[in-house]
Design a protein around this motif. Structure first.
Motif, mmCIF file in Angstrom:
data_model
loop_
_atom_site.group_PDB
_atom_site.id
_atom_site.type_symbol
_atom_site.label_atom_id
_atom_site.label_comp_id
_atom_site.label_asym_id
_atom_site.label_seq_id
_atom_site.Cartn_x
_atom_site.Cartn_y
_atom_site.Cartn_z
ATOM 1 N N LEU A 48 1.876 4.638 -6.923
ATOM 2 C CA LEU A 48 3.159 4.285 -6.586
ATOM 3 C C LEU A 48 3.797 5.747 -7.105
ATOM 4 O O LEU A 48 4.863 6.101 -6.429
ATOM 5 N N ASP A 51 1.960 -1.595 -4.581
ATOM 6 C CA ASP A 51 0.560 -0.970 -4.704
ATOM 7 C C ASP A 51 0.173 -1.541 -5.739
ATOM 8 O O ASP A 51 0.789 -2.101 -6.682
ATOM 9 N N THR A 86 4.763 -2.840 -8.519
ATOM 10 C CA THR A 86 3.237 -3.592 -8.515
ATOM 11 C C THR A 86 3.337 -4.915 -8.161
ATOM 12 O O THR A 86 2.189 -5.436 -7.880
ATOM 13 N N ILE A 109 -2.897 -0.920 3.451
ATOM 14 C CA ILE A 109 -3.755 -1.063 2.412
ATOM 15 C C ILE A 109 -4.930 -0.279 2.967
ATOM 16 O O ILE A 109 -5.261 -0.200 4.171
ATOM 17 N N GLY A 143 0.663 -1.047 -0.020
ATOM 18 C CA GLY A 143 0.026 -0.149 0.061
ATOM 19 C C GLY A 143 0.753 1.321 -0.154
ATOM 20 O O GLY A 143 1.740 1.339 0.952
ATOM 21 N N SER A 144 0.711 1.865 -0.993
ATOM 22 C CA SER A 144 1.687 3.261 -1.106
ATOM 23 C C SER A 144 0.986 4.543 -0.975
ATOM 24 O O SER A 144 1.312 5.448 -1.644
#
Ligand code: CAA
Ligand code: NAD
Length: 298
Positions: A54, A48, A88, A104, A22-23
């Motif tokens: 990202l 992410d 990713t 997230i 989670g970014s």
């Protein structure tokens, strides 16, 4: 996933590799804070599902570091940025003494599913700790599909992560002392202070902050005072750095709404439903991160 794990299980481990999932606001802050604390880690990967998120995270971290550099010229922005890999794919650089931090969206089944996949991916890797940064969900519920509960805990950061000194370390019934000690050591290594929490609603900080925010919203909805006056009052009358509405904009109104929904289910006496938050979120106003919430941001 990678299945070759060379290390044998240590007791308390010194975190060497990080995987942040989670970014968004929190994940990017955790990556920044970990990278800027020094060359402690062999790798920091942030993942992410959304490439746009990202890209935004990289830009946000870079701009924060550049601001810091303008005040303290010894900061090497490229070197710190170079410690973080944006991806990713959920793939750490190494599974040796790996800390995985989930940051997230606050949705239970999505988090449960992620931890199920992580447990499968790292099932042969003894020196992997899985941690959740959840604000409001029981860590226990998030981890129902975790296979090694001794290596699972809560690790709750505060927004903005690079500036906020506290991290709550949540020790579940089955979290081992070694895992807890490893997390306390990690928190210390990035220059922050930890407190020990149980897996109770809101841990320590949010157990006090969320009812406070909810009272502020009700005051506004009753028409007792304006947003600006409530914020001014708490800043100048109680010494808070931000008023409750500034703070909600800062946390993200979508996140506030998700947290409130979880809390209303867990204990309906603490939080009241809010029309205003719903209206703002429905119109895409998520607070500071989207440019508008209770206030407007350039
Ligand atoms: N990285 C690096 N530097 C940063 C930064 C970041 N992410 N964000 C801000 N800065 C810099 C700013 O650029 C600023 O630099 P200048 O002084 O050069 O402008 C400096 O840090 C200080 O920023 P401010 O001038 O905005 O300073 P401030 O005194 O107003 O403090 C604050 C800002 C620390 C955010 C303060 O307002 C504060 O403590 N607010 C309350 C935050 C809070 O309560 N957070 C918890 C929310 S609840 C939560 O997180 C839990 C949950 O589960 C929801
Ligand atoms: P955010 O909306 O800013 O970011 C969430 C990110 O997760 C998004 O970039 C999204 O694309 C990504 N994501 C969603 N599903 C994913 C998946 N399956 N795999 C990988 N990435 C996925 O949210 P945030 O504010 O960073 O909050 C993240 C978590 O941290 C939540 O659990 C929240 O409750 C908690 N938290 C938030 C705050 C806060 O002040 N905002 C403070 C402490 C803890």
């Amino acid at each position: 996933g990678r299945s070759i794990c060379t290390s044998k299980q240590l007791d308390a481990m010194k975190v060497e590799n990080m995987l942040i999932i989670g970014s968004g606001l929190m994940g990017s802050g955790i990556a920044q804070a970990s990278a800027q604390s020094g060359p402690h880690f062999n790798s920091i990967v942030i993942q992410d599902v959304n490439q746009g998120a990202l890209d935004k995270a990289a830009a946000r971290i870079k701009s924060n570091l550049e601001k810091m550099k303008s005040k303290n010229s010894s900061i090497n922005v490229d070197e710190i940025m170079g410690r973080i890999t944006f991806s990713t794919n959920i793939q750490p650089k190494s599974t040796d003494n790996l800390l995985v931090i989930e940051a997230i969206t606050e949705v239970l089944d999505v988090k449960q599913n992620l931890f199920k996949n992580l447990s499968e991916q790292f099932k042969d890797c003894p020196n992997v700790i899985l941690a959740t940064n959840t604000s409001s969900l029981p860590c226990k519920d998030i981890g129902i599909h975790v296979t090694n509960h001794s290596r699972y805990a809560g690790l709750h950061f505060f927004n903005p992560v690079p500036l906020m000194k506290l991290v709550e370390v949540v020790k579940l019934d089955n979290t081992s002392d070694d895992t807890y000690d490893s997390l306390v050591d990690y928190v210390k290594s990035i220059g922050k202070v930890s407190v020990k929490c149980k897996d109770t609603p809101g841990f320590i900080v949010n157990r006090l902050l969320l009812p406070y925010m909810s009272e502020a919203i009700q005051m506004l909805e009753r028409g007792d005072a304006t947003v600006r006056d409530i914020d001014t009052a708490m800043k100048l009358g109680a010494g808070y750095p931000m008023g409750p509405f500034e703070l909600m904009d800062y946390v993200g109104l979508d996140t506030v709404q998700l947290i409130n929904a979880v809390w209303m289910k867990r204990d309906p006496s603490l939080i009241k439903p809010s029309k205003i938050i719903k209206e703002l979120v429905d119109s895409g106003h998520f607070g500071k991160k989207s440019g508008k919430g209770f206030y407007e941001y350039k």
